[in-house]
Scaffold this motif. Structure first.
Motif, PDB file in Angstrom:
ATOM      1  N   LEU A  32     -10.430  -1.722   1.296  1.00 39.28           N
ATOM      2  CA  LEU A  32     -10.866  -2.271   2.584  1.00 39.28           C
ATOM      3  C   LEU A  32      -9.723  -2.899   3.371  1.00 39.28           C
ATOM      4  CD1 LEU A  32     -14.337  -3.804   1.658  1.00 39.28           C
ATOM      5  CD2 LEU A  32     -13.812  -1.542   2.595  1.00 39.28           C
ATOM      6  N   ALA A  33      -8.499  -2.807   2.862  1.00 34.32           N
ATOM      7  CA  ALA A  33      -7.346  -3.262   3.647  1.00 34.32           C
ATOM      8  C   ALA A  33      -7.091  -2.322   4.813  1.00 34.32           C
ATOM      9  CB  ALA A  33      -6.107  -3.355   2.761  1.00 34.32           C
ATOM     10  N   ASP A  34      -7.564  -1.108   4.701  1.00 35.75           N
ATOM     11  CA  ASP A  34      -7.445  -0.140   5.790  1.00 35.75           C
ATOM     12  C   ASP A  34      -8.539  -0.420   6.806  1.00 35.75           C
ATOM     13  OD1 ASP A  34      -7.366   2.009   7.497  1.00 35.75           O
ATOM     14  OD2 ASP A  34      -7.609   3.541   5.953  1.00 35.75           O
ATOM     15  N   PRO A  35      -8.202  -0.844   8.030  1.00 33.93           N
ATOM     16  CA  PRO A  35      -9.244  -1.178   9.018  1.00 33.93           C
ATOM     17  C   PRO A  35     -10.127  -0.004   9.386  1.00 33.93           C
ATOM     18  CG  PRO A  35      -7.075  -1.138  10.046  1.00 33.93           C
ATOM     19  CD  PRO A  35      -6.853  -1.037   8.576  1.00 33.93           C
ATOM     20  N   LYS A  36      -9.710   1.206   9.080  1.00 34.08           N
ATOM     21  CA  LYS A  36     -10.547   2.367   9.365  1.00 34.08           C
ATOM     22  C   LYS A  36     -11.614   2.583   8.305  1.00 34.08           C
ATOM     23  CE  LYS A  36      -6.993   4.878  11.955  1.00 34.08           C
ATOM     24  NZ  LYS A  36      -6.210   6.146  12.046  1.00 34.08           N
ATOM     25  N   ARG A  37     -11.455   1.924   7.167  1.00 35.69           N
ATOM     26  CA  ARG A  37     -12.471   2.023   6.111  1.00 35.69           C
ATOM     27  C   ARG A  37     -13.293   0.748   6.108  1.00 35.69           C
ATOM     28  NH1 ARG A  37     -11.852   4.114  -0.165  1.00 35.69           N
ATOM     29  NH2 ARG A  37     -14.100   4.210  -0.567  1.00 35.69           N
ATOM     30  N   ARG A  38     -14.571   0.859   6.412  1.00 33.92           N
ATOM     31  CA  ARG A  38     -15.412  -0.312   6.586  1.00 33.92           C
ATOM     32  C   ARG A  38     -16.357  -0.553   5.412  1.00 33.92           C
ATOM     33  NH1 ARG A  38     -12.733  -2.524  10.676  1.00 33.92           N
ATOM     34  NH2 ARG A  38     -14.490  -3.941  10.957  1.00 33.92           N
ATOM     35  N   PHE A  39     -16.495   0.428   4.509  1.00 29.98           N
ATOM     36  CA  PHE A  39     -17.555   0.325   3.514  1.00 29.98           C
ATOM     37  C   PHE A  39     -17.175   1.102   2.258  1.00 29.98           C
ATOM     38  CE2 PHE A  39     -21.459   2.131   1.637  1.00 29.98           C
ATOM     39  CZ  PHE A  39     -22.170   0.973   1.384  1.00 29.98           C
ATOM     40  N   LEU A  40     -17.592   0.587   1.101  1.00 29.46           N
ATOM     41  CA  LEU A  40     -17.437   1.328  -0.147  1.00 29.46           C
ATOM     42  C   LEU A  40     -18.605   1.001  -1.068  1.00 29.46           C
ATOM     43  CD1 LEU A  40     -16.369  -0.748  -2.606  1.00 29.46           C
ATOM     44  CD2 LEU A  40     -14.289  -0.655  -1.229  1.00 29.46           C
ATOM     45  N   THR A 208     -21.552  -2.774  -3.572  1.00 25.55           N
ATOM     46  CA  THR A 208     -21.149  -2.337  -2.244  1.00 25.55           C
ATOM     47  C   THR A 208     -20.310  -3.435  -1.619  1.00 25.55           C
ATOM     48  OG1 THR A 208     -23.262  -3.117  -1.330  1.00 25.55           O
ATOM     49  CG2 THR A 208     -23.073  -0.764  -1.800  1.00 25.55           C
ATOM     50  N   ALA A 209     -19.332  -3.032  -0.832  1.00 27.59           N
ATOM     51  CA  ALA A 209     -18.471  -3.996  -0.139  1.00 27.59           C
ATOM     52  C   ALA A 209     -18.276  -3.539   1.293  1.00 27.59           C
ATOM     53  CB  ALA A 209     -17.129  -4.139  -0.848  1.00 27.59           C
ATOM     54  N   TYR A 210     -18.300  -4.483   2.209  1.00 27.71           N
ATOM     55  CA  TYR A 210     -18.289  -4.216   3.632  1.00 27.71           C
ATOM     56  C   TYR A 210     -17.115  -4.950   4.291  1.00 27.71           C
ATOM     57  CZ  TYR A 210     -23.365  -3.427   2.812  1.00 27.71           C
ATOM     58  OH  TYR A 210     -24.591  -3.009   2.354  1.00 27.71           O
TER      59      TYR A 210
END
Length: 250
Positions: A32-40, A208-210
């Protein structure tokens, strides 16, 4: 109630794969350090047997203390419209919850009595969130517990808090989903402006992480009368901002 079912440290609830997150060797570390990735999402980071024991304790100890969340789409969202295609939908949801606003609340007292609050406030809970976030997070994070039963859901929302100077630039939510008897429930989220991404949150033990804010919603839970999805939720500010309690229904 099973004595000791809820560990004092979140780390003790993790599977071997989950411990790799804490060790910094899992592929999801820093995702989630990548601002383009918002969710996992991952369903192999919690030990399923331990998660099932925790869920049973929650059913016994917390169910009687839950507060209803019931925010329907009101008729005026249709009949007060004055222009075609000018609809605006406020956040809608139906579930039950424990807010940690006051230690005097019955749900908070129960969470402390069974050791749930201690586990969710443990250093390894924040360390796990930091590992996924790829950056330091503040102490004093917000807590919430949700229980979804059949038909419960959360409508489209983005969890943006522009009026809160400490949260308006974003923050991290970490959810632990503990399910029993759930046929299906889905988390749908936007990518490139479209609700095109969908993941299941119906597995027995899902993390899940947001990286909020972004648009997402949770579909109605499907299952038998006793089906339930418990969500243990931590809300973390990035290092350098003040403490935060954000109420989230996801």
């Amino acid at each position: 109630m099973t004595s000791g079912a809820i560990p004092a440290e979140f780390e003790d609830l993790l599977s071997r794969a989950g411990r790799r997150v804490l060790a910094g060797t899992h592929p999801l570390c820093g995702a989630l350090a990548d601002p383009k990735r918002r969710f996992l999402a991952a369903d192999d980071l919690l030990d399923r047997a331990k998660a099932a024991r925790v869920r049973r304790v929650l059913e016994e100890a917390l169910t009687p203390t839950l507060e209803p969340l019931d925010k329907p789409a009101l008729p005026e969202t249709i009949w007060d419209m004055r222009r075609d295609y000018g609809e605006l939908l406020p956040k809608t949801t139906r579930a039950r919850t424990v807010f940690f606003d006051s230690r005097r609340e019955p749900g908070v007292k129960a969470a402390e009595r069974i050791g749930l609050a201690r586990m969710m406030r443990s250093p390894s809970f924040r360390a796990f969130a930091e590992a996924l976030a790829g950056r330091r997070l503040r102490s004093g994070w917000g807590l919430q517990v949700l229980r979804y039963g059949p038909g419960d859901y959360a409508g489209p929302h983005n969890d943006h808090h522009p009026e809160n100077a400490d949260a308006r630039r974003g923050y991290i939510d970490l959810h632990l989903s503990l399910c029993s008897g759930v046929a299906h429930q889905w988390l749908v989220y936007a990518r490139g402006g479209h609700f095109s991404e969908i993941v299941s949150v119906a597995a027995p033990a899902t993390v899940t992480a947001y990286r909020l804010p972004f648009w997402h919603y949770t579909t109605p839970l499907a299952g038998g009368p006793k089906a339930a999805r418990w969500v243990l939720l931590g809300t973390f500010l990035f290092q350098g901002t003040a403490d935060l309690q954000v109420r989230s229904q996801s």
